[in-house]
Design an enzyme around this catalytic site. Structure first.
Site, PDB file in Angstrom:
ATOM      1  N   LYS A 184      39.306 -78.113-109.753  1.00  0.00           N
ATOM      2  CA  LYS A 184      40.775 -77.840-109.842  1.00  0.00           C
ATOM      3  C   LYS A 184      41.124 -76.174-109.235  1.00  0.00           C
ATOM      4  O   LYS A 184      42.032 -76.035-108.603  1.00  0.00           O
ATOM      5  CB  LYS A 184      41.202 -78.142-111.063  1.00  0.00           C
ATOM      6  CG  LYS A 184      42.713 -77.472-111.585  1.00  0.00           C
ATOM      7  CD  LYS A 184      43.306 -78.148-112.745  1.00  0.00           C
ATOM      8  CE  LYS A 184      42.291 -78.050-113.764  1.00  0.00           C
ATOM      9  NZ  LYS A 184      42.303 -76.673-114.231  1.00  0.00           N
ATOM     10  N   THR A 186      38.883 -74.343-107.373  1.00  0.00           N
ATOM     11  CA  THR A 186      38.775 -74.307-106.077  1.00  0.00           C
ATOM     12  C   THR A 186      39.673 -74.781-105.019  1.00  0.00           C
ATOM     13  O   THR A 186      39.954 -74.197-104.075  1.00  0.00           O
ATOM     14  CB  THR A 186      37.457 -75.238-105.892  1.00  0.00           C
ATOM     15  OG1 THR A 186      36.340 -74.839-106.617  1.00  0.00           O
ATOM     16  CG2 THR A 186      37.064 -75.168-104.247  1.00  0.00           C
ATOM     17  N   ARG A 197      43.965 -67.925-114.369  1.00  0.00           N
ATOM     18  CA  ARG A 197      43.368 -67.299-115.590  1.00  0.00           C
ATOM     19  C   ARG A 197      42.259 -66.528-115.433  1.00  0.00           C
ATOM     20  O   ARG A 197      41.558 -66.811-114.464  1.00  0.00           O
ATOM     21  CB  ARG A 197      43.219 -68.540-116.651  1.00  0.00           C
ATOM     22  CG  ARG A 197      44.630 -69.272-117.040  1.00  0.00           C
ATOM     23  CD  ARG A 197      44.348 -70.362-117.916  1.00  0.00           C
ATOM     24  NE  ARG A 197      43.413 -71.383-117.071  1.00  0.00           N
ATOM     25  CZ  ARG A 197      42.654 -72.427-117.919  1.00  0.00           C
ATOM     26  NH1 ARG A 197      42.775 -72.361-118.864  1.00  0.00           N
ATOM     27  NH2 ARG A 197      41.931 -73.238-117.023  1.00  0.00           N
ATOM     28  N   LYS A 199      30.023 -74.848-118.908  1.00  0.00           N
ATOM     29  CA  LYS A 199      30.950 -74.659-118.023  1.00  0.00           C
ATOM     30  C   LYS A 199      30.892 -73.799-116.635  1.00  0.00           C
ATOM     31  O   LYS A 199      31.318 -74.218-115.289  1.00  0.00           O
ATOM     32  CB  LYS A 199      32.287 -74.716-118.461  1.00  0.00           C
ATOM     33  CG  LYS A 199      33.536 -75.290-117.582  1.00  0.00           C
ATOM     34  CD  LYS A 199      34.847 -75.209-118.278  1.00  0.00           C
ATOM     35  CE  LYS A 199      36.041 -75.655-117.438  1.00  0.00           C
ATOM     36  NZ  LYS A 199      36.387 -74.801-116.618  1.00  0.00           N
ATOM     37  N   ALA A 228      43.043 -74.558-122.782  1.00  0.00           N
ATOM     38  CA  ALA A 228      44.014 -75.528-122.710  1.00  0.00           C
ATOM     39  C   ALA A 228      43.883 -76.578-123.685  1.00  0.00           C
ATOM     40  O   ALA A 228      44.800 -77.616-123.930  1.00  0.00           O
ATOM     41  CB  ALA A 228      43.965 -76.262-121.120  1.00  0.00           C
ATOM     42  N   PHE A 263      42.170 -77.871-117.631  1.00  0.00           N
ATOM     43  CA  PHE A 263      41.730 -79.288-117.904  1.00  0.00           C
ATOM     44  C   PHE A 263      42.773 -80.100-117.275  1.00  0.00           C
ATOM     45  O   PHE A 263      43.428 -80.247-116.164  1.00  0.00           O
ATOM     46  CB  PHE A 263      41.543 -79.434-119.539  1.00  0.00           C
ATOM     47  CG  PHE A 263      40.734 -78.683-120.011  1.00  0.00           C
ATOM     48  CD1 PHE A 263      39.308 -78.651-119.480  1.00  0.00           C
ATOM     49  CD2 PHE A 263      40.863 -78.022-121.347  1.00  0.00           C
ATOM     50  CE1 PHE A 263      38.407 -78.108-120.031  1.00  0.00           C
ATOM     51  CE2 PHE A 263      39.676 -77.278-121.723  1.00  0.00           C
ATOM     52  CZ  PHE A 263      38.402 -77.305-121.215  1.00  0.00           C
ATOM     53  N   PHE A 323      33.488 -85.168-101.311  1.00  0.00           N
ATOM     54  CA  PHE A 323      32.132 -84.669-101.329  1.00  0.00           C
ATOM     55  C   PHE A 323      31.786 -85.629-100.164  1.00  0.00           C
ATOM     56  O   PHE A 323      32.077 -86.605 -99.687  1.00  0.00           O
ATOM     57  CB  PHE A 323      31.663 -85.430-102.616  1.00  0.00           C
ATOM     58  CG  PHE A 323      31.822 -84.423-103.777  1.00  0.00           C
ATOM     59  CD1 PHE A 323      30.636 -83.725-104.323  1.00  0.00           C
ATOM     60  CD2 PHE A 323      32.975 -84.237-104.212  1.00  0.00           C
ATOM     61  CE1 PHE A 323      30.894 -82.956-105.371  1.00  0.00           C
ATOM     62  CE2 PHE A 323      33.047 -83.334-105.473  1.00  0.00           C
ATOM     63  CZ  PHE A 323      31.907 -82.723-105.774  1.00  0.00           C
ATOM     64  N   TRP A 367      35.984 -76.718-100.260  1.00  0.00           N
ATOM     65  CA  TRP A 367      34.720 -75.947-100.708  1.00  0.00           C
ATOM     66  C   TRP A 367      33.928 -75.675 -99.489  1.00  0.00           C
ATOM     67  O   TRP A 367      33.112 -74.638 -99.528  1.00  0.00           O
ATOM     68  CB  TRP A 367      34.051 -77.138-101.613  1.00  0.00           C
ATOM     69  CG  TRP A 367      32.876 -76.676-102.217  1.00  0.00           C
ATOM     70  CD1 TRP A 367      32.788 -75.958-103.510  1.00  0.00           C
ATOM     71  CD2 TRP A 367      31.769 -76.662-101.673  1.00  0.00           C
ATOM     72  NE1 TRP A 367      31.330 -75.566-103.741  1.00  0.00           N
ATOM     73  CE2 TRP A 367      30.700 -76.046-102.758  1.00  0.00           C
ATOM     74  CE3 TRP A 367      31.047 -77.403-100.563  1.00  0.00           C
ATOM     75  CZ2 TRP A 367      29.255 -76.098-102.470  1.00  0.00           C
ATOM     76  CZ3 TRP A 367      29.866 -77.222-100.485  1.00  0.00           C
ATOM     77  CH2 TRP A 367      28.665 -76.422-101.242  1.00  0.00           C
TER      78      TRP A 367
END
Length: 558
Positions: free
Chosen positions: A73, A75, A96, A107, A275, A303, A384, A412
């Protein structure tokens, strides 16, 4: 083929001096306070200067229900802002700040990934400009003044069994969840049960992120409830005369932080409430500043959309009048197959049946955004190399049945260039007419608000309150807090309050075990399931891989 790690990519980038990024953003140098060459605080007084300027379009990036497969998210948020610049739009990203708990836990950081990152990523993921330290200090000053008041005679008649304020530290440390303090005799305080929350779960974090200026900050701090008296009356930070000193500690932290993406797009990074515990959005000041300075302000909520986006709308937008012009829902083929029951080790194999089974999770989030909240949306597939054309076509087909387009995101690996298709769709959506709607009304009862969130957003049977929660709901209404919005503290891994229920479950109840008012932040926290305000470290924490060499170069961050 060996890919460079996120930190290797970030460290190999030649950053622009932060003064130049300020010029790109249109920030007068008088409003910049540099923290070295590549970070700066921006005086929030800039908003007063810009108040008559038109607002740019606000774009919210959210995601499907998170899985161990990853969604990307942040990224995508960074890559979209870069992609908008690629097609000639003035964009600014507002994110954030990462918490040290996840950075050293499981994480990892929150600065994006690959060629869609904000830099300097090591600073952003570690101490940055000291905002979290200031929030922790203000939180713990209030705790110290509370216990000192009790020690010095307890003129406010505080019931030590009904103290609600906890100390905090920005680290995952399960050992501190429950502690006994004030031991060692009369001179060392009053013995009582206590505990620690992680700093991002502190109400002061939420207060800072929802405050519009220093005056509003001080007023919100004063309203924080720390305990109840023997007569059941709330005791506030203002009663303890603590709000002035707390605001002094937070004065600089209230100013947004300016950094840059790998491609030189201006980025505000400010505040970081969790969140699944708090409201999960960056600061109102940073969001408004991005909207005043950019034609497009790209922000995210933590999230999945059932948590971060719901709270963005029901808490942040209600409090400020903000309304996104478009919403991006990030998904991956891998994550959807995980929701369809595929083991993490097999996610790289084409499996249309599992994808079909997992797709309802994405479709429910998309329908919530477009139907429940009434906003235009696009699904961004964070691509991907293992994704097959048939899998991508299936997602596109099912989303189009809802009237939602799909855009492939390859940020990415390609940076802004990989976000051009998404940027073009977002620009198109921003021209559509829309009006933000809410699942519940301000004057609904607390019980009805909870029930409407569960029924309309989670698609469950309803909210079930424990006897204790029912009693707390009645007390909150009696104290005048019944009209506040709800902040659901719920697992991020499911629409339900059971982390094991993947996909789009139905036929479940959500049990609300307790309710707590965050009077300063302006919402009621509903604790469900086994949600905790102080996480613990995993068996193999990320901290074991982080190191620094003799030249001060950090490795192992991701």
């Amino acid at each position: 083929m060996k890919y460079k790690s996120d930190i290797e990519i970030a460290q190999g980038t030649v950053m622009e001096p932060i003064r130049k990024i300020g010029i790109t953003a249109g920030i007068d140098e008088d409003y910049l306070e540099q923290y070295g060459n590549y970070k700066a605080k921006v005086d929030n007084g800039l908003l007063r200067k810009l108040q008559k300027e038109p607002d740019g379009k606000l774009i919210l990036v959210t995601a499907i229900t998170p899985t161990p497969a990853g969604e990307g998210k942040t990224t995508t948020t960074v890559g979209l802002a870069d992609g908008l610049r690629k097609i000639g739009k003035r964009s600014i990203v507002a994110l954030r700040e990462p918490s040290l708990g996840p950075v050293f836990g499981v994480k990892g950081g929150a600065a994006g990934g690959g060629y869609a990152q904000v830099v300097p990523m090591e600073d952003i993921n570690l101490h940055f400009t000291g905002d979290f330290h200031a929030i922790g200090a203000a939180n713990n000053l209030l705790a110290a003044m509370l216990d000192n008041h009790i020690h010095q005679g307890n003129a406010l008649g505080i019931d030590t069994r009904r103290i609600t304020w906890r100390r905090c530290v920005d680290m995952n440390d399960r050992q501190l969840r429950f502690v006994a303090d004030g031991l060692g005799g009369k001179a060392n305080g009053v013995p009582r049960e206590d505990g620690f929350d992680i700093t991002v779960a502190s109400e002061i974090m939420a207060v800072l992120c929802l405050s519009k200026d220093i005056t509003d900050l001080k007023a919100r701090l004063g309203r924080i409830i720390v305990a109840y008296s023997h007569e059941g009356e709330p005791v506030t930070a203002k009663d303890l005369k603590a709000q002035g000193a707390m605001a002094a500690l937070l004065k600089d932290a209230l100013n947004p932080n300016l950094v840059q993406t790998l491609e030189g797009t201006p980025a505000f990074i400010h505040g970081g409430p969790f969140a699944n515990i708090a409201h999960g959005c960056n600061s109102v000041i940073a969001t408004r500043m991005a909207m005043k300075l950019g034609d497009y302000a790209v922000t995210e909520a933590g999230f999945g959309a059932d948590l971060g986006a719901e709270k963005f709308f029901d808490i942040k937008c209600r409090a400020t009048g903000l309304s996104p012009s478009a919403v991006v829902i990030v998904a991956t083929v891998r994550a959807l197959k995980h929701h369809g029951g595929v083991a993490k080790s097999d996610l790289g194999k084409e499996d249309l049946a599992a994808l079909e089974k997992g797709l309802p999770n994405l479709l429910q989030h998309a329908e919530n955004i477009t139907k429940v909240f009434g906003l235009p949306a696009v699904v961004a597939i964070n691509r991907f190399p293992t994704d097959s054309e048939k899998e991508l076509a299936l997602i596109e087909s099912r989303c189009k049945e809802l009237g939602v387009n799909v855009a492939l995101s390859e940020v990415w690996g390609k940076g802004g260039e990989g976000g051009v298709a998404l940027a073009e769709e977002v620009v198109r959506l921003c021209e559509e007419k829309s009006k933000l709607s809410f699942p519940y009304k301000k004057n609904d009862s607390i019980e009805d608000k909870l029930d409407k969130i569960v029924r309309s957003v989670y698609r469950g049977n309803g909210a079930v309150l424990t006897a204790e929660a029912k009693k707390q709901a009645a007390q909150l209404k009696e104290l005048g807090y019944g009209n506040l919005p709800i902040c659901m503290a719920k697992t991020q891994y499911s629409f339900s309050d059971n982390a094991a229920l993947l996909g789009a479950p139905s036929g479940f109840d959500v049990t609300v075990r307790s309710l707590k008012v965050s009077a300063g932040a302006g919402f009621i926290v509903a604790l469900t399931g086994d949600i905790m305000t102080m996480p613990g470290l995993p068996k193999v924490p990320s901290a074991e891989k982080i190191d620094v060499d003799a030249n001060g170069k950090i490795s192992g961050l991701f």
